[in-house]
Design a protein around this motif. Structure first.
Motif, short mmCIF file in Angstrom:
data_model
loop_
_atom_site.label_atom_id
_atom_site.label_comp_id
_atom_site.label_asym_id
_atom_site.label_seq_id
_atom_site.Cartn_x
_atom_site.Cartn_y
_atom_site.Cartn_z
N TYR A 166 0.79 -1.23 0.00
CA TYR A 166 0.00 0.00 0.00
C TYR A 166 0.82 1.28 0.00
N LYS A 167 2.15 1.16 0.22
CA LYS A 167 3.09 2.28 0.12
C LYS A 167 2.93 3.32 1.24
N SER A 168 1.84 4.08 1.26
CA SER A 168 1.71 5.18 2.22
C SER A 168 1.21 4.69 3.58
N GLN A 169 1.61 5.39 4.64
CA GLN A 169 1.16 5.03 5.98
C GLN A 169 -0.34 5.18 6.15
N VAL A 170 -0.91 6.13 5.43
CA VAL A 170 -2.36 6.34 5.50
C VAL A 170 -3.10 5.08 5.04
N GLN A 171 -2.67 4.53 3.90
CA GLN A 171 -3.31 3.35 3.35
C GLN A 171 -3.00 2.10 4.19
N VAL A 172 -1.78 2.04 4.71
CA VAL A 172 -1.41 0.89 5.57
C VAL A 172 -2.29 0.88 6.81
N ALA A 173 -2.42 2.03 7.45
CA ALA A 173 -3.26 2.12 8.66
C ALA A 173 -4.70 1.75 8.35
N LYS A 174 -5.20 2.25 7.22
CA LYS A 174 -6.58 1.99 6.82
C LYS A 174 -6.83 0.50 6.64
N HIS A 175 -5.96 -0.19 5.90
CA HIS A 175 -6.18 -1.59 5.58
C HIS A 175 -5.88 -2.52 6.76
N LEU A 176 -5.05 -2.05 7.69
CA LEU A 176 -4.80 -2.86 8.88
C LEU A 176 -5.81 -2.58 9.99
N GLY A 177 -6.62 -1.55 9.81
CA GLY A 177 -7.59 -1.21 10.83
C GLY A 177 -6.98 -0.57 12.05
N LEU A 178 -5.89 0.18 11.83
CA LEU A 178 -5.20 0.86 12.93
C LEU A 178 -5.29 2.37 12.71
N ASN A 179 -5.26 3.12 13.81
CA ASN A 179 -5.12 4.57 13.61
C ASN A 179 -3.65 4.88 13.37
N ARG A 180 -3.35 6.03 12.80
CA ARG A 180 -1.99 6.33 12.36
C ARG A 180 -1.02 6.46 13.53
N ILE A 181 -1.53 6.91 14.68
CA ILE A 181 -0.66 7.03 15.86
C ILE A 181 -0.19 5.65 16.29
N THR A 182 -1.11 4.68 16.33
CA THR A 182 -0.76 3.30 16.70
C THR A 182 0.23 2.71 15.70
N LEU A 183 -0.02 2.96 14.41
CA LEU A 183 0.88 2.45 13.38
C LEU A 183 2.29 3.03 13.55
N ARG A 184 2.36 4.34 13.79
CA ARG A 184 3.68 4.97 13.96
C ARG A 184 4.42 4.40 15.17
N LYS A 185 3.68 4.10 16.23
CA LYS A 185 4.31 3.50 17.42
C LYS A 185 4.88 2.12 17.10
N LYS A 186 4.12 1.36 16.32
CA LYS A 186 4.59 0.02 15.95
C LYS A 186 5.79 0.11 15.00
N LEU A 187 5.77 1.07 14.10
CA LEU A 187 6.90 1.27 13.20
C LEU A 187 8.17 1.63 13.98
N GLU A 188 7.99 2.45 15.00
CA GLU A 188 9.12 2.83 15.84
C GLU A 188 9.61 1.65 16.67
N THR A 189 8.69 0.87 17.20
CA THR A 189 9.05 -0.29 18.02
C THR A 189 9.84 -1.31 17.23
N HIS A 190 9.44 -1.51 15.99
CA HIS A 190 10.05 -2.57 15.17
C HIS A 190 11.01 -2.02 14.11
N LYS A 191 11.47 -0.79 14.26
CA LYS A 191 12.24 -0.14 13.18
C LYS A 191 13.50 -0.91 12.79
N GLU A 192 14.10 -1.63 13.73
CA GLU A 192 15.33 -2.37 13.39
C GLU A 192 15.05 -3.59 12.55
N LEU A 193 13.79 -4.05 12.53
CA LEU A 193 13.43 -5.26 11.78
C LEU A 193 12.69 -4.93 10.49
N LEU A 194 12.29 -3.68 10.34
CA LEU A 194 11.50 -3.29 9.15
C LEU A 194 12.40 -2.80 8.01
#
Length: 250
Positions: free
Chosen positions: A222-250
């Protein structure tokens, strides 16, 4: 003789130097990370020579149980030699030519001084054309080994973090993945989780095994964080937290 893939310009230059080393009787050092093709290159230079592990060779020289004279050999992991004088004396006394392999050039100066030519082989991420050629080679190999039809390149998982070591493994996994379904995936995951359950916080500590591939797949699709959050059913703040938590593995 092992094949040394040389499609990129830097690899072609290295191969030209290797061809020169086939014709001249000098010592040479091949440097590079694990899996970049050092042994293949050494065997290209000396196709009939045996590859010796440095530590084992040193012990055999010390114990006087190796009998080689007027010959050429390949020494792997020469940076692990601890008795430099013993090795150099053996080389000189028995007229031995060596092509040495090392992960780095942090060698004892006495040892470094014997090499007329140093060849440094870059990691695969710097060699796009070589990588494509290796992917094709490993795909044919996996197809024949597993007795399967070759699969399209779009379905291949390619991991070059450990150069050819991880690349070959990822290609084989791509083929095996074609034969398994959801049930097998859950079975493998259950086995892995069962073997890695800790005493406390197991859910929190192992959740990344689900979240990381899901986020990576979604980001790729989905490329953009907006679309990723939408399709995963997450709000963007939650998605950003998960991206930060897992940044070394992403």
């Amino acid at each position: 003789m092992q094949d040394y893939i040389a499609q990129d310009e830097i690899s072609k230059e290295i191969l030209n130097s290797a061809k020169l080393l086939q014709a001249v009787n000098v010592h040479a050092l091949i440097i590079g990370s694990p899996g970049v093709g050092k042994k293949s290159l050494a065997s290209y230079i000396l196709p009939s020579s045996k590859i010796y592990n440095a530590k084992s060779l040193q012990q055999d020289i010390h114990d006087e149980i190796i009998n080689i004279q007027d010959d050429a050999i390949i020494i792997d992991k020469i940076d692990e030699i601890t008795n430099i004088d013993l090795l150099l004396n053996w080389i000189n006394t028995n007229s031995i030519r060596i092509i040495a392999i090392s992960h780095n050039d942090m060698l004892n100066q006495k040892l470094k001084d014997i090499f007329s030519i140093n060849l440094e082989v870059p990691d695969l991420y710097k060699r796009d054309l070589d990588t494509k050629a290796l992917i094709h080679k490993f795909s044919i190999e996996a197809s024949q080994t597993l007795d399967m039809q070759m699969i399209s390149s779009s379905k291949l998982i390619t991991n070059t973090t450990n150069n050819t070591h991880s690349l070959r493994k990822s290609i084989y996994f791509s083929y095996l993945f074609e034969t398994i379904g959801e049930e097998e995936i859950l079975m493998f995951l259950e086995k892995y989780l069962g073997e890695n359950l800790g005493e406390e916080n197991a859910y929190k500590n192992l959740l990344y095994l689900f979240e990381v591939p899901l986020i990576k797949a979604s980001t790729k699709k989905y490329k953009s964080q907006v679309q990723v959050a939408k399709h995963l059913g997450l709000n963007r703040i939650t998605l950003r937290k998960k991206l930060e938590t897992h940044k070394e593995l992403l």
